[in-house]
Design a protein around this motif. Structure first.
Motif, short mmCIF file in Angstrom:
data_model
loop_
_atom_site.label_atom_id
_atom_site.label_comp_id
_atom_site.label_asym_id
_atom_site.label_seq_id
_atom_site.Cartn_x
_atom_site.Cartn_y
_atom_site.Cartn_z
N UNK A 77 85.89 -32.90 -59.61
CA UNK A 77 85.93 -33.54 -60.92
C UNK A 77 85.13 -32.71 -61.92
N UNK A 78 85.18 -33.13 -63.19
CA UNK A 78 84.51 -32.37 -64.24
C UNK A 78 83.01 -32.24 -63.95
N UNK A 79 82.42 -33.29 -63.41
CA UNK A 79 80.99 -33.21 -63.10
C UNK A 79 80.70 -32.13 -62.06
N UNK A 355 73.96 -37.88 -57.84
CA UNK A 355 72.89 -38.67 -58.43
C UNK A 355 73.21 -39.18 -59.81
N UNK A 356 72.19 -39.56 -60.55
CA UNK A 356 72.38 -40.10 -61.89
C UNK A 356 73.25 -39.20 -62.76
N UNK A 357 74.11 -39.85 -63.56
CA UNK A 357 75.01 -39.15 -64.49
C UNK A 357 75.97 -38.20 -63.78
N UNK A 358 76.30 -38.54 -62.55
CA UNK A 358 77.32 -37.84 -61.75
C UNK A 358 76.87 -36.52 -61.13
N UNK A 359 75.70 -36.00 -61.48
CA UNK A 359 75.38 -34.63 -61.12
C UNK A 359 74.56 -34.53 -59.83
N UNK A 360 74.23 -33.27 -59.48
CA UNK A 360 73.51 -32.96 -58.24
C UNK A 360 74.34 -33.35 -57.02
N UNK A 379 73.97 -43.80 -59.38
CA UNK A 379 73.20 -44.59 -60.33
C UNK A 379 73.39 -44.04 -61.75
N UNK A 380 73.43 -44.92 -62.72
CA UNK A 380 73.57 -44.60 -64.14
C UNK A 380 74.98 -44.12 -64.50
#
Length: 414
Positions: A77-79, A355-360, A379-380
């Protein structure tokens, strides 16, 4: 004069005795050598006799083994693109996807054959990199998956026409340029489709077939020769019969089932039984985005098939805890004489964490996952709520103990 004659005769006599002694000794030495050569120690050893019948049978049934590892839907995905750009370094200056997979890298590289369902096309930069609903993934990912040790790439998925037939053609061209690996599930023309795809590892040959249930309502172009291998029972049966006697084993990759459903439907079960009846050794199922059962299927003709109905997602940033649970299924193909068996099957659960905001984005073995990580999952962004125990329960409710690692079966007993 007589005295001199007597002396001469005496000398001749002494010389004669000495010569006789030397001749006799040499003759005896020779005789001794001859005797030594005929002693029991010099005779042919008894093990030079023709082998017993049991030994011949044992040699004929000498055992060969090779390991096969399979993982499920790999969807960027974009993330994930953003993560890969943010992680770029000197070695991977544009997109660095490697950190996603590093926890599992050793097991991937250790397998004799490693398979991945590459869900999305890699049509090239000119199409633009896109995610849902129509995906196109940077080819950097393909290069890095090869570097990780994947050997077989399946592209027969519902997203294989996301960039149209031309995008599929360019994806096929990309994978076919990678001579060190095998791509299945997309074919440049009918001739390529009919050419048996056979690979070999440790003296065991495998015929590979691949199919998808559909392509999200997108039809192949009438102007394209590229072949999309849709599921059709008669076609699959014909293909199995065409390759069955050309290799030691037959492995079918099939994109089927219903998304987010943990059980196979009647169509999957019927197709699996047909493939078993036709002599398939292993069925590798993908598409539902959650795991489905692993089971042995038997036929009246004595064939036994390992059926993995769904490996679930490998990497996919989706909305439910179950979408984060996937499987690394490993097994051994064992050849004795003309017989092939599938042994030592293990379904090792893995978690795609972000993790948060799709990243990591990163993969973990379920055995290494923690409640702390679970509390951060999604989360988030999606607001996913789960725990380590809840993720374990998804696995143990779906996969039979026979195929699970000990830590999961023991936890159930306790």
């Amino acid at each position: 004069m007589k005295r001199y004659l007597s002396l001469i005769l005496a000398v001749i006599f002494i010389i004669s005795l000495t010569s006789c002694e030397k001749i006799g000794k040499n003759d005896l030495d020779g005789a001794a050598d001859y005797v030594d050569l005929t002693t029991d120690a010099a005779k042919e050893p008894e093990d030079t006799e023709p082998p017993l019948e049991d030994d011949v049978i044992s040699n004929e049934l000498s055992e060969q083994r090779t390991t096969f590892l399979a993982v499920g839907d790999n969807i960027m995905y974009h993330c994930n693109f953003t993560d890969a750009r943010n992680r770029a370094n000197e070695e991977y200056p544009d997109y660095n996807f490697m950190p996603i997979y590093e926890e599992l890298a050793d097991e991937i590289s250790a397998a004799d054959i490693a398979y991945i369902n590459q869900e999305t096309v890699m049509a090239g930069e000119e199409y633009g990199y896109k995610d849902y609903p129509c995906f196109n993934t940077p080819r950097n990912l393909g290069d890095q998956l090869i570097e990780l040790g994947f050997d077989v790439f399946n592209i027969a998925t519902n997203h294989m026409l996301d960039m149209g037939s031309s995008g599929l053609e360019d994806t096929i061209e990309y994978w076919n340029s990678k001579k060190e690996v095998t791509m299945i599930g997309g074919y440049e023309n009918e001739e390529a489709y009919l050419e048996p795809c056979i690979i070999e590892s440790d003296g065991i040959s495998m015929a590979l077939l691949s199919y998808t249930y559909g392509t999200n309502g997108i039809s192949p172009s009438a102007y394209s020769e590229a072949v999309v291998p849709y599921i059709d029972e008669d076609t699959i049966r014909e293909d199995i019969r065409r390759v069955r006697d050309l290799a030691d084993s037959v492995i079918v990759s099939i994109h089927w089932g219903v998304e987010n459903v943990y059980s196979p439907n009647t169509e999957q079960q019927s197709l699996a039984q047909m493939m078993c009846d036709e002599g398939v050794d292993v069925i590798i199922g993908t598409h539902p985005h959650v795991i489905q059962p692993v089971e042995w299927i038997s036929s009246d003709n004595g064939n036994k098939t390992l059926c993995i109905y769904s490996l679930g997602n490998f990497v996919a940033t989706m909305t439910q805890p179950g979408n984060m649970v996937g499987g690394m299924a490993s097994f051994e193909l064992v050849k004795k004489g003309d017989d092939i068996t599938v042994e030592n099957v293990i379904f090792e659960p893995v978690i795609h964490h972000f993790g948060p905001s799709y990243y990591n984005s990163r993969l973990y073995y379920l055995s290494d996952y923690t409640d702390e990580l679970a509390s951060q999952l999604g989360r988030d962004c999606y607001g996913i709520r789960t725990s380590y125990d809840a993720l374990c329960k998804i696995v143990t409710d779906t996969i039979d103990d026979e195929f699970l690692p000990d830590y999961l079966t023991k936890s159930e007993e306790q």
